[in-house]
Enzyme design. Sequence first.
Site, PDB file in Angstrom:
ATOM      1  N   SER A  73       0.192  25.495 -26.821  1.00 35.42           N
ATOM      2  CA  SER A  73       0.334  25.704 -25.386  1.00 35.42           C
ATOM      3  C   SER A  73       0.309  27.192 -25.090  1.00 35.42           C
ATOM      4  O   SER A  73       0.839  28.001 -25.861  1.00 35.42           O
ATOM      5  CB  SER A  73       1.655  25.097 -24.883  1.00 35.42           C
ATOM      6  OG  SER A  73       1.921  25.493 -23.541  1.00 35.42           O
TER       7      SER A  73
ATOM      8  N   ARG B  91       3.155  32.020 -25.672  1.00 33.62           N
ATOM      9  CA  ARG B  91       3.120  33.486 -25.687  1.00 33.62           C
ATOM     10  C   ARG B  91       4.332  34.098 -24.995  1.00 33.62           C
ATOM     11  O   ARG B  91       4.615  35.286 -25.195  1.00 33.62           O
ATOM     12  CB  ARG B  91       1.829  34.011 -25.074  1.00 33.62           C
ATOM     13  CG  ARG B  91       1.724  33.945 -23.568  1.00 33.62           C
ATOM     14  CD  ARG B  91       0.425  34.558 -23.097  1.00 33.62           C
ATOM     15  NE  ARG B  91       0.298  35.928 -23.572  1.00 33.62           N
ATOM     16  CZ  ARG B  91      -0.857  36.595 -23.633  1.00 33.62           C
ATOM     17  NH1 ARG B  91      -1.970  36.000 -23.267  1.00 33.62           N
ATOM     18  NH2 ARG B  91      -0.890  37.832 -24.051  1.00 33.62           N
TER      19      ARG B  91
ATOM     20  N   ASP C 193      -3.467  40.630 -25.943  1.00 36.57           N
ATOM     21  CA  ASP C 193      -4.367  39.667 -26.568  1.00 36.57           C
ATOM     22  C   ASP C 193      -5.005  40.298 -27.799  1.00 36.57           C
ATOM     23  O   ASP C 193      -5.100  41.528 -27.899  1.00 36.57           O
ATOM     24  CB  ASP C 193      -5.455  39.235 -25.586  1.00 36.57           C
ATOM     25  CG  ASP C 193      -4.950  38.207 -24.581  1.00 36.57           C
ATOM     26  OD1 ASP C 193      -3.806  37.746 -24.737  1.00 36.57           O
ATOM     27  OD2 ASP C 193      -5.697  37.882 -23.640  1.00 36.57           O
TER      28      ASP C 193
ATOM     29  N   ASP D 288      -8.055  40.409 -28.620  1.00 36.38           N
ATOM     30  CA  ASP D 288      -9.447  40.843 -28.456  1.00 36.38           C
ATOM     31  C   ASP D 288      -9.594  42.089 -27.589  1.00 36.38           C
ATOM     32  O   ASP D 288     -10.701  42.421 -27.157  1.00 36.38           O
ATOM     33  CB  ASP D 288     -10.291  39.718 -27.872  1.00 36.38           C
ATOM     34  CG  ASP D 288      -9.796  39.244 -26.512  1.00 36.38           C
ATOM     35  OD1 ASP D 288      -8.688  39.665 -26.110  1.00 36.38           O
ATOM     36  OD2 ASP D 288     -10.505  38.467 -25.853  1.00 36.38           O
TER      37      ASP D 288
ATOM     38  N   CYS E 142      -3.517  30.355 -16.557  1.00 34.01           N
ATOM     39  CA  CYS E 142      -2.580  30.844 -15.538  1.00 34.01           C
ATOM     40  C   CYS E 142      -1.175  31.160 -16.049  1.00 34.01           C
ATOM     41  O   CYS E 142      -0.275  31.389 -15.240  1.00 34.01           O
ATOM     42  CB  CYS E 142      -2.470  29.864 -14.372  1.00 34.01           C
ATOM     43  SG  CYS E 142      -4.019  29.620 -13.477  1.00 34.01           S
TER      44      CYS E 142
ATOM     45  N   ASP F 271      -0.337  33.905 -17.319  1.00 30.37           N
ATOM     46  CA  ASP F 271      -0.117  35.289 -16.898  1.00 30.37           C
ATOM     47  C   ASP F 271       0.242  35.367 -15.415  1.00 30.37           C
ATOM     48  O   ASP F 271       1.083  36.185 -15.012  1.00 30.37           O
ATOM     49  CB  ASP F 271      -1.357  36.145 -17.197  1.00 30.37           C
ATOM     50  CG  ASP F 271      -2.649  35.495 -16.726  1.00 30.37           C
ATOM     51  OD1 ASP F 271      -2.611  34.364 -16.196  1.00 30.37           O
ATOM     52  OD2 ASP F 271      -3.715  36.116 -16.904  1.00 30.37           O
TER      53      ASP F 271
ATOM     54  N   ILE G 278     -15.881  31.547 -17.894  1.00 28.52           N
ATOM     55  CA  ILE G 278     -16.221  30.155 -17.643  1.00 28.52           C
ATOM     56  C   ILE G 278     -16.398  29.927 -16.141  1.00 28.52           C
ATOM     57  O   ILE G 278     -15.643  30.458 -15.319  1.00 28.52           O
ATOM     58  CB  ILE G 278     -15.132  29.213 -18.199  1.00 28.52           C
ATOM     59  CG1 ILE G 278     -14.995  29.402 -19.714  1.00 28.52           C
ATOM     60  CG2 ILE G 278     -15.441  27.758 -17.870  1.00 28.52           C
ATOM     61  CD1 ILE G 278     -13.873  28.593 -20.336  1.00 28.52           C
TER      62      ILE G 278
END
Length: 337
Positions: A149, A153, A169, A171, A263, A265, A298
């Site tokens: 999930s 985080r 993150d 990346d 969402c 964040d 996306i």
Amino acid sequence: MRAGSIIIRRILKKFRQLWISAAILRPPCSRRIKILLICFCIFFSIFLFTNMIPWRRHQHYRPLRKYYNSSARKGYTLLINTWKRNDLLKQSISHYTSCAGLDSIHIVWSEPDQPSDSLLDILQHAVQSSKARGGRNIELKFDINKENSLNNRFKEIKDLKTDAIFSIDDDVIFPCTSVELAFNVWQSAPETMVGFVPRMHLRKEKKQGLSQYTYGGWLSVWWMGTYSMVLSKAAFLHKKYLGLYTNQMPASIRDYVTKIRNCEDIAMSFLVANETGAPPIWVKGKIFEIGSTGISGIDGHNKQRSECLNKFAVEYGRMPLVSTFTKAVDGRDSWIW
């Protein structure tokens, strides 16, 4: 930004007045004015040129260390979210272990398989190499989660040794000097979020008596000159918000985040704004994308984010996000103040 535009307009207006004066006056007065205009043009061109080109790079700066002597402000914890991208994780950990303020690293692990021995060895080697260079003992831990999930985080961590958390993150990479600047800014306002990626909410007309909101990405921030969120993909926040997110934020919001896989964040931004009644702080910094675009690329991403804004506002009974135009910038990166 607005003040700079006003100054430039005033300068151009003065320039136009001087040019007209030079055209109607007789020599030698007109010659003197023309010489002054030429000198002004040269100076103004140099000013614009030196402010457009970054002569000094972040890598040349020495990290700021004066805040790390106090036991109450001993550094920050790197809370890094990852998912089946071990190469990116290795690269990120190797980089951030060189940052002066880093105290510990917590890796949010939600994959079905446990971290491999080879991955553990490589990451431990990166931490040990940092200790050999700077004499710092950086703690490295994997926070293993059984459920996959995005709420993981922000799951509460009981044994954190620092108040400051740098949520990141796997990346994205920021120069250590940018990270240290953001940490210093956060120390001046530890109750709020301080980050590198600003976003905003836009109010639309009411629908059935309720205000409607639209999610604004970077182009909206750039165009409007304001923001109301900094994304947790690169932001400092106080460790207490992990406990509030896990235990006190409406469970319906966490369930929704798990359901749509998006969402989390925005949910954290709502929580912090609701607690403080204050806006976040955007720190301008160079960002290096080392992975793919992720879910932000996306189709329908912004529409889903807008739906999150409206759902969360209903859950809170109001819109807690606060807009601001404040931006923190490293003065050493500017030719003139």
